[in-house]
Design a protein around this motif. Sequence first.
Motif, PDB file in Angstrom:
ATOM      1  N   ARG A  12      -5.863 122.509 -25.943  1.00 29.42           N
ATOM      2  CA  ARG A  12      -6.127 122.267 -24.524  1.00 29.42           C
ATOM      3  C   ARG A  12      -7.337 123.089 -24.092  1.00 29.42           C
TER       4      ARG A  12
ATOM      5  N   ASP B 215      -6.875 125.594 -18.660  1.00 31.41           N
ATOM      6  CA  ASP B 215      -5.454 125.237 -18.589  1.00 31.41           C
ATOM      7  C   ASP B 215      -4.549 126.450 -18.733  1.00 31.41           C
TER       8      ASP B 215
ATOM      9  N   TRP C 255       1.559 128.798 -16.441  1.00 26.75           N
ATOM     10  CA  TRP C 255       0.590 128.050 -17.227  1.00 26.75           C
ATOM     11  C   TRP C 255       0.456 128.594 -18.648  1.00 26.75           C
TER      12      TRP C 255
ATOM     13  N   ARG D 235       1.852 126.799 -21.704  1.00 25.59           N
ATOM     14  CA  ARG D 235       1.201 125.620 -22.266  1.00 25.59           C
ATOM     15  C   ARG D 235       0.610 125.908 -23.644  1.00 25.59           C
TER      16      ARG D 235
END
Length: 381
Positions: free
Chosen positions: A116, A120, A127, A130
Amino acid sequence: MTLHATWSYPTSIRFGAGRISEIASACAAAGITRPLLVTDKGLAGLPVTQKTLDLMEAEGLGRAVFSEVDPNPTDANVGAGVRAYREGGFDGVIAFGGGSGLDLGKAVAFMAGQTRPLWDFEDVGDWWTRADADAIAPVVAVPTTAGTGSEVGRASVITNPETREKKIIFHPKMLPAVVICDPELTVGMPPAITAGTGMDAFAHCLEAYCSPHYHPMSQGIALEGMRLVKDNLITAFEDGENIEARSHMMSAAAMGATAFQKGLGAIHALSHPIGAVHHTHHGTTNAVVMLPVLQFNKPKVRRHLARAANYLSITGGFDGFCAFVGDLNARLGIPENLTALGVTDPDLDALVEAALKDPSTGGNPVEMKRGNTRKLLESCF
């Protein structure tokens, strides 16, 4: 009462003069056999870096370096570092230098195995979950300044040039596996950098101490960190060869970054956007805005800092503490205001909006709103 953050610390800290000689065993302890040393452009060619590369090469670790790091590292720097890391087949990073080299090195190790985009993983809510935690490469951190404390942090501050904002990229596994704190590596710092980085350490301790969040261990560390700066920064500034003062300042830097798990505040909330837009030195900017922020927070911290002043052997309570900060800035040659620092034609509205969005605002004792933050910023010029 608000609980804030969790307590964490590196797996291993190796502290003391000459400890850079242990770079190979530090890599082994971190599970690194083929490291990429990440540092900044100015440091890459200096003897202190070449000595470290010689030590690495002698131990069969190679001497690979990535140094395309700006003073305020950007996402482009991270991208270039990740490409170098992947193309070289490395299995870990030696983050080497001041805040820019350390932050960039940690970000490269973090992003090398992710799919990602960087933004992000900004420090917003959860977050960080992730990320593929198993793909984060290990880091050995080697600070060469005494200020940011990034060597004991779980985050990197990266500038987004498009939005002209500094963003915090966070993950618990960004914490370096091993830290080598060798004060001999800081002996060559110019006086101005010694001053700016030292005041960064002081700002970390000061804001952590004043934060309203609950973290008693951080509170004690912050207070003692301020004492170490008070007793040693001028000596390190005036006599750069004084290894004892350099050692105490290196301790204060690590302590400040440990303590600010409790929170930061308006000093950093202002400094981050100013540095992102006007490219000022972070620690020096902190020092410039420190006195105005103290006055801004006076209703909430007056009695609190009077107690700190007693511990620091500063007479006069809160006013005496402010007088000490003013005198310290003057002796270190810190510019008197942002104009003297070189901040010209500022977009105050944009800086205020950026300050209010900065994560540091949540730790300020006085709630920061548009009106009072604008007045605070104006008082810094």
